[in-house]
Design an enzyme around this catalytic site. Sequence first.
Site, PDB file in Angstrom:
ATOM      1  N   LYS A   1       0.840  -1.198   0.000  1.00  0.00           N
ATOM      2  CA  LYS A   1       0.000   0.000   0.000  1.00  0.00           C
ATOM      3  C   LYS A   1       0.872   1.244   0.000  1.00  0.00           C
ATOM      4  O   LYS A   1       1.779   1.384   0.828  1.00  0.00           O
ATOM      5  CB  LYS A   1      -0.913   0.024   1.230  1.00  0.00           C
ATOM      6  CG  LYS A   1      -1.809   1.263   1.300  1.00  0.00           C
ATOM      7  CD  LYS A   1      -2.811   1.176   2.434  1.00  0.00           C
ATOM      8  CE  LYS A   1      -2.240   1.599   3.770  1.00  0.00           C
ATOM      9  NZ  LYS A   1      -2.112   3.082   3.882  1.00  0.00           N
TER      10      LYS A   1
ATOM     11  N   ASP B   1      -3.540   4.199  -1.974  1.00  0.00           N
ATOM     12  CA  ASP B   1      -4.534   4.592  -0.971  1.00  0.00           C
ATOM     13  C   ASP B   1      -4.415   6.090  -0.686  1.00  0.00           C
ATOM     14  O   ASP B   1      -3.929   6.503   0.366  1.00  0.00           O
ATOM     15  CB  ASP B   1      -4.320   3.773   0.308  1.00  0.00           C
ATOM     16  CG  ASP B   1      -5.395   4.031   1.348  1.00  0.00           C
ATOM     17  OD1 ASP B   1      -6.527   4.376   0.964  1.00  0.00           O
ATOM     18  OD2 ASP B   1      -5.095   3.885   2.549  1.00  0.00           O
TER      19      ASP B   1
ATOM     20  N   LYS C   1      -7.211   8.144  -1.092  1.00  0.00           N
ATOM     21  CA  LYS C   1      -8.531   8.564  -0.600  1.00  0.00           C
ATOM     22  C   LYS C   1      -9.004   9.866  -1.258  1.00  0.00           C
ATOM     23  O   LYS C   1      -9.302  10.852  -0.584  1.00  0.00           O
ATOM     24  CB  LYS C   1      -8.517   8.706   0.930  1.00  0.00           C
ATOM     25  CG  LYS C   1      -8.166   7.424   1.670  1.00  0.00           C
ATOM     26  CD  LYS C   1      -8.186   7.644   3.178  1.00  0.00           C
ATOM     27  CE  LYS C   1      -7.923   6.356   3.936  1.00  0.00           C
ATOM     28  NZ  LYS C   1      -6.529   5.874   3.807  1.00  0.00           N
TER      29      LYS C   1
ATOM     30  N   ASP D   1     -13.085  14.984  -3.873  1.00  0.00           N
ATOM     31  CA  ASP D   1     -13.119  16.296  -4.505  1.00  0.00           C
ATOM     32  C   ASP D   1     -14.304  16.331  -5.462  1.00  0.00           C
ATOM     33  O   ASP D   1     -15.110  15.404  -5.497  1.00  0.00           O
ATOM     34  CB  ASP D   1     -11.792  16.555  -5.236  1.00  0.00           C
ATOM     35  CG  ASP D   1     -11.373  18.026  -5.180  1.00  0.00           C
ATOM     36  OD1 ASP D   1     -12.232  18.881  -5.515  1.00  0.00           O
ATOM     37  OD2 ASP D   1     -10.221  18.315  -4.822  1.00  0.00           O
TER      38      ASP D   1
ATOM     39  N   THR E   1     -11.472   3.916   9.846  1.00  0.00           N
ATOM     40  CA  THR E   1     -11.494   3.034  11.016  1.00  0.00           C
ATOM     41  C   THR E   1     -11.031   3.727  12.288  1.00  0.00           C
ATOM     42  O   THR E   1     -11.133   3.153  13.369  1.00  0.00           O
ATOM     43  CB  THR E   1     -10.630   1.782  10.774  1.00  0.00           C
ATOM     44  OG1 THR E   1      -9.322   2.181  10.362  1.00  0.00           O
ATOM     45  CG2 THR E   1     -11.245   0.891   9.710  1.00  0.00           C
TER      46      THR E   1
ATOM     47  N   ARG F   1       1.810  -1.941  11.093  1.00  0.00           N
ATOM     48  CA  ARG F   1       2.787  -1.900  12.177  1.00  0.00           C
ATOM     49  C   ARG F   1       3.053  -3.236  12.854  1.00  0.00           C
ATOM     50  O   ARG F   1       4.189  -3.477  13.274  1.00  0.00           O
ATOM     51  CB  ARG F   1       2.368  -0.830  13.200  1.00  0.00           C
ATOM     52  CG  ARG F   1       2.690   0.571  12.726  1.00  0.00           C
ATOM     53  CD  ARG F   1       2.028   1.650  13.539  1.00  0.00           C
ATOM     54  NE  ARG F   1       0.571   1.640  13.360  1.00  0.00           N
ATOM     55  CZ  ARG F   1      -0.206   2.673  13.640  1.00  0.00           C
ATOM     56  NH1 ARG F   1       0.303   3.783  14.126  1.00  0.00           N
ATOM     57  NH2 ARG F   1      -1.511   2.604  13.447  1.00  0.00           N
TER      58      ARG F   1
END
Length: 239
Positions: free
Chosen positions: A33, A60, A62, A65, A124, A216
Amino acid sequence: MGVAEHVIVPLDVSSEQEAIALIDQLPQVTFWKVGLELFVSSGPSILTALKARQKKIFLDLKFHDIPNTVAGACRAAARHGVDLVTLHATAGKAALQAAQAAAEAGAAETGNLPPKLLAITLLTSLTARSLAFELKIPLELPEYVLDMALLAQETGLAGAVCSPQEAAQLRQTCGDGFLLVCPGVRPTWADAKDQQRTVTPAAALKAGANYLVIGRPITAATDPIAAFDRICAELATVG
């Protein structure tokens, strides 16, 4: 898909040099990603580096607009041959439709397969309380997420990004052909950090997720290879 192919690992680093070091450290990872920090830092050259290593790319960024701007961004992403692209469902129906058409056009210009567009339902990091009191949306969280996913499906998008806690409901309603990509996935032995709606990798897969975004617990581990293998071993137990 093989077990490892369900896992997308984020390149949440601040430079292309760091990203390439991580990619080369984890050769068994097939799907990476690229998010805002790295893309703003390195630009599209990191996409070229991933393609040269025959990796799949989840871009990613996002997008959120007006329709013309979102369409232009998706057209440009498609020219780079990325596999998945995110945009916010709250950009609205016209923007989602324009994005889908532009992604197909951009891919055709360069002979690439069109990327699969994924609608962000609800970040999330947000909770039911955030939805009600900060965003002032008078819907229960699961209902709101489902509405955003259905909007994406109605406009021809390939799937949605959702918490694994909502994956079972979306899978049941949207069907097997609708892709579900789930961040907020944490093994029991990892810290949840700023994710609020999390489940384990095996539980997310059982709930209907196609791809799990796990960062992570792998990249910040003392031994990232061992951490990745441990997650794959857990996923292998899912029938």
